[in-house]
Design an enzyme around this catalytic site. Sequence first.
Site, short mmCIF file in Angstrom:
data_model
loop_
_atom_site.label_atom_id
_atom_site.label_comp_id
_atom_site.label_asym_id
_atom_site.label_seq_id
_atom_site.Cartn_x
_atom_site.Cartn_y
_atom_site.Cartn_z
N HIS A 264 -16.84 32.29 -11.33
CA HIS A 264 -17.37 32.35 -9.96
C HIS A 264 -18.80 32.84 -9.84
O HIS A 264 -19.34 32.91 -8.73
CB HIS A 264 -16.48 33.23 -9.08
CG HIS A 264 -15.20 32.56 -8.67
ND1 HIS A 264 -15.09 31.81 -7.53
CD2 HIS A 264 -14.00 32.51 -9.27
CE1 HIS A 264 -13.86 31.33 -7.43
NE2 HIS A 264 -13.17 31.75 -8.49
N LYS A 455 -22.44 36.50 5.78
CA LYS A 455 -21.94 36.54 4.40
C LYS A 455 -22.12 37.97 3.92
O LYS A 455 -22.80 38.76 4.58
CB LYS A 455 -22.71 35.56 3.51
CG LYS A 455 -24.25 35.68 3.66
CD LYS A 455 -25.02 34.65 2.85
CE LYS A 455 -24.98 33.25 3.40
NZ LYS A 455 -24.21 32.31 2.59
N ARG A 456 -21.51 38.33 2.78
CA ARG A 456 -21.74 39.66 2.24
C ARG A 456 -23.25 39.89 2.05
O ARG A 456 -23.99 38.96 1.75
CB ARG A 456 -21.00 39.83 0.89
CG ARG A 456 -19.48 39.93 1.04
CD ARG A 456 -19.05 41.16 1.84
NE ARG A 456 -19.40 42.39 1.19
CZ ARG A 456 -18.57 43.13 0.45
NH1 ARG A 456 -17.32 42.76 0.27
NH2 ARG A 456 -18.99 44.26 -0.11
N LYS A 461 -28.65 36.68 -1.91
CA LYS A 461 -28.41 35.83 -0.74
C LYS A 461 -29.60 35.83 0.22
O LYS A 461 -29.68 35.04 1.15
CB LYS A 461 -27.14 36.27 -0.01
CG LYS A 461 -25.86 36.02 -0.81
CD LYS A 461 -24.65 36.63 -0.12
CE LYS A 461 -23.35 36.48 -0.90
NZ LYS A 461 -22.71 35.16 -0.77
N THR A 563 -19.07 28.96 0.45
CA THR A 563 -18.12 28.22 1.27
C THR A 563 -18.45 28.40 2.74
O THR A 563 -18.06 27.57 3.57
CB THR A 563 -16.67 28.68 1.01
OG1 THR A 563 -16.61 30.11 1.13
CG2 THR A 563 -16.18 28.26 -0.35
N LYS A 567 -18.17 25.82 6.19
CA LYS A 567 -17.55 26.13 7.49
C LYS A 567 -18.50 25.79 8.63
O LYS A 567 -18.09 25.20 9.64
CB LYS A 567 -17.18 27.62 7.56
CG LYS A 567 -16.19 28.08 6.51
CD LYS A 567 -16.10 29.61 6.48
CE LYS A 567 -15.44 30.10 5.21
NZ LYS A 567 -15.65 31.54 4.99
C1 LIG Z 1 -16.28 32.17 4.06
C2 LIG Z 1 -16.41 33.62 4.07
C3 LIG Z 1 -17.22 34.27 3.11
C4 LIG Z 1 -18.02 33.51 2.08
O1 LIG Z 1 -19.27 33.17 2.65
P1 LIG Z 1 -20.49 32.70 1.74
O2 LIG Z 1 -21.53 32.31 2.75
O3 LIG Z 1 -20.01 31.53 0.96
O4 LIG Z 1 -20.89 33.86 0.91
C5 LIG Z 1 -17.32 35.64 3.15
N1 LIG Z 1 -16.67 36.36 4.09
C6 LIG Z 1 -15.91 35.78 5.03
C7 LIG Z 1 -15.23 36.64 6.04
C8 LIG Z 1 -15.75 34.40 5.05
O5 LIG Z 1 -14.96 33.84 5.99
#
Ligand SMILES: *Cc1c(COP(=O)(O)O)cnc(C)c1O
Length: 675
Positions: A264, A455-456, A461, A563, A567
Site C-alpha cells: 500500500h 484526507k489524513r 499529500k 480512493t 469518491k
Molecule cells: C476515502 C477515505 C480516506 C482515503 O482518502 P484518500 O484521499 O485516498 O487519502 C480517508 N479517510 C476517510 C474517512 C475516507 O472516507
Amino acid sequence: MLGLDIEELEELEEDAGLGNGGLGRLAACFLDSMATLGLAAYGYGIRYEYGIFAQKIVNGEQQEEPDDWLRFGNPWEKARPEYMLPVNFYGRVEDTPTGKKWVDTQVVFALPYDNPIPGYGNNVVNTLRLWSAKSPVEFNLKFFNDGDYIQAVIDRNIAENISRVLYPNDNFFEGKELRLKQEYFMVAATLQDIIRRYKSSRFGSREVVRTGFDSFPDKVAIQLNDTHPSMAVPELMRILVDVEGLDWDKAWELTKRTCAYTNHTVLPEALERWPCSMLENILPRHMQIIYHINYLFMQDVSKRYPGDMDKMRRMSLIEESGEKRVNMAHLCIVGSHAVNGVAAIHSQILKDSVFRDFYEMDPEKFQNKTNGITPRRWLLLCNPALSDIICEKIGESWVVHLEELQQLKQFAEDAGFQRAVQKAKQENKMRLAELLTKEYNVEINPSSIFDIQVKRIHEYKRQLLNCLHIITMYNRIKKNPNAHFVPRTVMIGGKAAPGYYMAKNIIKLICAVGNVVNNDPIVGDKLKVIYLENYRVTLAEKIMPAADLSEQISTAGTEASGTGNMKFMLNGALTVGTLDGANIEMAEEMGLDNIFIFGMNVEEVEALHRKGYNALDYYNSLPELKQCIDQIQNGFFSAGNPDTFKDVVNALLYHDRYLHNSCEGMISQLVCLVT
Ligand SMILES: *Cc1c(COP(=O)(O)O)cnc(C)c1O
C-alpha cells in the site's frame, strides 16, 4: 409511529472507526463488493475498544478525544464465545524428538464478534469477524496464591489491553511492542479459525485423512492487506510443521500458494521493520522460522546470482545495518504467490525500484490491482438526488455494473439533464452549508465553488500546497479588489497522527490563514477557508455529494492510489490533481478535457531530486510565492508572532521532500481556469 425519526436515529449511530484512512476503508469497500458479487469471503480484524480518535479543533489546533464507540453497545455485532481461541506469547522453544515445541507461553484468548455484511439485493450475507482480547481464567494465578487476590483481578486487564486501542498512524511505522502483539493476535486467531473451518468442511475432513493439507490452497486464499498481518506467513508455517507435522518443503509450498500480498505504500517511514530482538522475545518460534525461511531464500538467491553479495544483502529478510530487523515486506513477497500494488503507477514503481530485485528474480509474481470504491455507499446511499437522476435515464443496474454509467454520455448535451444534475449538486451544497452552519457556526455561501481537500494530514499529500494556493488567491484579491473573482469556499479536513508534529502544524496554519482571510472585509464572501473538523466516513458521505472541486495534489510517486479521488469523481466533482496514484487512470478514463492535471510526472520528480532541488530558486523567482512564504514567516497569520510557523517555513525552504515550491506557480494559474 413511535414518535421517532429514522434519519435522527441514523445520526445517533457511531462510526465503526476501526481504521486510519484509505487502507481500512478499502477493506470495507471490498467486503461490500465481495458480498454483492456473492463471493464466500470473510473479513478479519480487531474489535478495538477505542477506534480512531475524535478530532476537536480548539483555538485553531487539533485536540484528540478517545473514540468510545461501544459506550451504548453495538447492535450489529454478535459475540461468538463458542469460537473463542487461545493466542500464545513469549515462552521458549524446546527441541523434542517429535520436533520443535513452543512452551511456557502466556495465553490470551481471542473472542470473536461477528458483524453481518449484506450484499446488495442478492440475499447474501457475509461475515466480518473481529477479535477481542479476553484474559484466561488462570491469568495471574500465582498472585492468587500470594494472597493479593484484588491486585490479581485488576491485572487481568493487562492481557485485554491487546484490543484496547487502534494505533492512529497513517502511512507511518511505529515499532511498539503492543502493536506487534496486536498484529500477531489477529493473525494467530484468524489462522486457527480458517484451519478449523477447513477441517470441519465436507472437503477438509475427508481430504485431510487422505492427502493432508493438499487442497488447502485451493479452498483458502489469504489476502494480506499490507504487511500488518505479515506474521501469517511464519504462523501458517508453524502450524503446518510444528502442529500438523508436515515436512518443511510441503508446508512452504502450501503457504506460498495460500498467501498473497497487497503493498500500500512506498514511503520508507511506513515500511514495517520489526527488531529481531523484539520478535525473539514475544514470538521466539516465529523468529526461528523467519531465519530458516531466509536461510533457504538466500540459497535460492545465491544459486541464481552466484557471488552477488550485494544482491543478497538487499534481498535478505533480515536487515543487518544497525539494529537487526526483519523487513516484513520482503517476508510477504517471499511467502506469497502474488504481490500487487494498488494503482498502475504504484505497481510499476514497485517493479522499478522498491522491489526491483524481487521482480527480476520472479517477474510473474508481480501484478496490479487498482483500488476502487463501492458505488453503493459512495453514490447510491450518500447521494440520493444524483442517483435518482441517473436511474431515471439508464435504470438501476449501474449500481452493480458501474461501467453502465457510460450510457450517460448520450445525455451530456441534454439541457434538461444538465439542469437536473446541477440542481442536485446545488441542493447537496445547500445541505452541507446548513450542516456546517449548525455544527460549527460558520456562514457559507452555497453559490461559491466548494473546493475540497479531505484526507489524513500528511506532508506527502501536500495540504501545504493547497494552503499556499489559498494565500495566493487572498493576495490577488487584496491587490485587485475589483477584479472578477468567482467566489470560492476552500474546505480542508483530516486528522493528524497525534505524534506527527508537522501535520499538526499544518492544521494550525490552515486555521490561522482561515482566520485572516475569513475576517478581511475587503475579501468579503469571495474567499472563505473552512477546516472540516473530525473527518470520518459519515462526514465524507455528506461532503462528497456537495463538492465542486476535488484536490488530489500529492507529489507524483508518493500516493499509492488514493480512493478519496474516486469518491469525489463519482459525485460529479472536477479533480485538480497531479499525475499520481489512480489520478492517472482516472484522467485516462475521462480524458484530459475533464480533469485539471498539473505539476511534474514521476520521472520529472526523480530528475529534479537527482539534479538537486533548491526551494530557494523558486522562492526567489516567483514573487507571489515569495509573498506567501514571507507572510507565513513574518507573523502575518499569527498576530505578528514570527515563531509560530517557523518550522513550517523551514521545512518548505530547506527540507522539502515533496517539492511544494516547484509547482505553486502552476497550481495558482491552473485553478483560476475554473471560473
Ligand atoms: C476515502 C477515505 C480516506 C482515503 O482518502 P484518500 O484521499 O485516498 O487519502 C480517508 N479517510 C476517510 C474517512 C475516507 O472516507
